[in-house]
Design a protein around this motif. Structure first.
Motif, PDB file in Angstrom:
ATOM      1  N   GLU A  80       2.347  35.454  12.682  1.00 24.78           N
ATOM      2  CA  GLU A  80       3.094  34.917  11.541  1.00 24.78           C
ATOM      3  C   GLU A  80       3.879  33.661  11.950  1.00 24.78           C
ATOM      4  N   LEU A 125      -8.430  37.081   6.717  1.00 25.83           N
ATOM      5  CA  LEU A 125      -7.724  37.212   5.439  1.00 25.83           C
ATOM      6  C   LEU A 125      -6.907  35.948   5.155  1.00 25.83           C
ATOM      7  N   TYR A 126      -6.261  35.447   6.199  1.00 25.88           N
ATOM      8  CA  TYR A 126      -5.477  34.217   6.060  1.00 25.88           C
ATOM      9  C   TYR A 126      -6.381  33.050   5.653  1.00 25.88           C
ATOM     10  N   ASP A 184       0.358  31.902  -1.186  1.00 26.91           N
ATOM     11  CA  ASP A 184      -0.730  32.849  -0.939  1.00 26.91           C
ATOM     12  C   ASP A 184      -1.131  32.940   0.532  1.00 26.91           C
ATOM     13  N   ALA A 185      -0.957  31.841   1.295  1.00 31.27           N
ATOM     14  CA  ALA A 185      -1.279  31.877   2.724  1.00 31.27           C
ATOM     15  C   ALA A 185      -0.106  32.460   3.503  1.00 31.27           C
ATOM     16  N   HIS A 186       0.338  33.613   3.068  1.00 30.43           N
ATOM     17  CA  HIS A 186       1.545  34.257   3.588  1.00 30.43           C
ATOM     18  C   HIS A 186       1.407  35.748   3.312  1.00 30.43           C
ATOM     19  N   VAL A 187       1.825  36.579   4.274  1.00 32.77           N
ATOM     20  CA  VAL A 187       1.814  38.008   3.986  1.00 32.77           C
ATOM     21  C   VAL A 187       2.596  38.252   2.697  1.00 32.77           C
ATOM     22  N   GLN A 194      -7.098  33.169   2.086  1.00 30.97           N
ATOM     23  CA  GLN A 194      -5.978  32.737   1.253  1.00 30.97           C
ATOM     24  C   GLN A 194      -5.886  31.209   1.206  1.00 30.97           C
ATOM     25  N   PRO A 207      -5.253  44.160   2.001  1.00 32.61           N
ATOM     26  CA  PRO A 207      -4.749  42.953   1.330  1.00 32.61           C
ATOM     27  C   PRO A 207      -3.777  43.294   0.202  1.00 32.61           C
ATOM     28  N   ARG A 266       0.275  34.565  -8.106  1.00 30.12           N
ATOM     29  CA  ARG A 266      -0.815  34.089  -7.277  1.00 30.12           C
ATOM     30  C   ARG A 266      -1.030  32.612  -7.578  1.00 30.12           C
ATOM     31  N   TYR A 287      -0.677  38.704   1.801  1.00 31.46           N
ATOM     32  CA  TYR A 287      -2.072  38.334   1.573  1.00 31.46           C
ATOM     33  C   TYR A 287      -2.655  39.062   0.359  1.00 31.46           C
ATOM     34  N   THR A 307     -10.486  36.457  -0.823  1.00 32.96           N
ATOM     35  CA  THR A 307      -9.841  37.228   0.243  1.00 32.96           C
ATOM     36  C   THR A 307     -10.792  37.555   1.382  1.00 32.96           C
TER      37      THR A 307
END
Length: 341
Positions: free
Chosen positions: A163, A116-117, A64-67, A120, A88, A37, A69, A75
């Motif tokens: 994405e 969620l994004y 972290d700003a990527h699936v 992140q 998440p 992380r 998440y 968060t």
């Protein structure tokens, strides 16, 4: 920079594509590779800096700003809702894709994923803040140049997709670029610049002549010093990960052409609504239509853009393609991040 006496450090926050196997971190003497992380990656960086007494060049790649998440303290900062379908730390493109295909992806679910994004991004921001504070406490901030940018943006159904890796629209190409240092004036530069301009900028700021290197980009020092450029920097982009290959060109007037080819060699297939029904060529005026909704330009402008794009596509490649074998562990990590199905 290593040859100039800098300690060179590479911190990979979990992207399997930028490991040593793919030769991305070449030239870095110390490399940290883990699925960490942002907080852990920052800890690694702060520890490494305390252990070196040399001037340093460090590259931190936050993921972290990527699936998927991963869960962290920020968060749920931008939402109070909950969605049982998307947890998440366990979100994959395949799950979102399946929900889209079945018609079960609700507006609430889309808002939740975007929130969620945002959480992140906030989490990464706070860790960059930690880096800045540490450098200040150590008396290094005034001696350090900091560049913050991204390798791509993220789409949240702006053009029907989620994405990245499947198109060359503004939401994916237009990313932040922040350069800060003691002797740099506080200003906003509206000129279009490219990621390829960052390397020659670093070299020039390190006191070296950029003419000694075979750079594709051009140093930003002139723009940062307020000098007006005679020629604008054209933007050329390619290299989609999914579906058919795409190429685009943006000229000095902010006019853009995108070529949607029929070539899918080496690409993964994602037949989502946003990938369907696109014309072979799309044309946009980004000044009046930054969201790229109306593909309308004069015929003369279209022809001019097509010629410029074709010229860029004919340029010789700087590197030869090499085959790399992927072991089961790496394949699993790539699948977790949504790169493989």
């Amino acid at each position: 920079l290593g040859k100039l006496g800098y300690e060179t450090l590479f911190f990979n926050g979990g992207n399997p594509w930028i490991k040593q196997k793919f030769n991305i971190p070449q030239g870095f003497r110390i490399q940290y590779h883990a699925i960490n992380r942002a907080e852990e990656l920052t800890d690694d960086f702060l520890s490494a800096i305390q252990e070196t007494n040399k001037k340093f060049f460090a590259y931190l790649h936050y993921m972290d700003a990527h699936v998927p998440y991963h869960q962290n303290r920020d968060t749920l900062m931008f939402t109070t809702s909950k969605n049982d379908d998307f947890v998440p730390g366990n979100i994959t493109y395949s799950k979102v894709e399946q929900s889209m295909r079945s018609g079960k992806l609700t507006a609430q679910a889309k808002e939740y994923l975007e929130a969620l994004y945002d959480g992140q991004v906030r989490y990464v921001d706070m860790n960059i803040h930690r880096v800045m504070n540490f450098l200040k406490e150590q008396g290094l901030l005034d001696k350090t140049l900091i560049i913050i940018t991204s390798d791509h943006g993220e789409e949240f159904w702006d053009h029907g997709n989620f994405e990245h890796g499947h198109s060359l629209y503004n939401e994916l190409l237009k990313v932040p670029l922040i350069i800060t240092g003691k002797n740099l004036a506080h200003k906003k530069i509206d000129d279009t610049v490219r990621l390829i301009d960052i390397a020659p900028t670093i070299v020039e700021l390190a006191g070296q002549a950029t003419t000694s290197y075979d750079f594709s980009g051009k140093s930003l020092m002139g723009l940062m010093e307020g000098k007006k450029e005679e020629e604008q920097r054209p933007v050329f982009a390619m290299g989609t990960f999914y579906n058919k290959e795409k190429f685009c060109y943006i000229d000095s007037r902010n006019l853009k052409v995108t070529l949607n080819t029929g070539v899918q060699t080496g690409k993964l297939n994602r037949l989502l609504p946003g990938n369907q029904g696109k014309p072979e060529k799309e044309f946009y005026n980004l000044d009046v239509d930054p969201l790229e909704k109306a593909s309308v330009l004069k015929d003369s402008e279209k022809l001019e853009l097509e010629k410029k794009l074709e010229a860029q596509m004919r340029l010789p490649k700087k590197f030869d393609k090499k085959e790399v074998s992927i072991d089961p562990e790496l394949e699993d990590k790539l699948r977790t991040l949504g790169y493989l199905q």
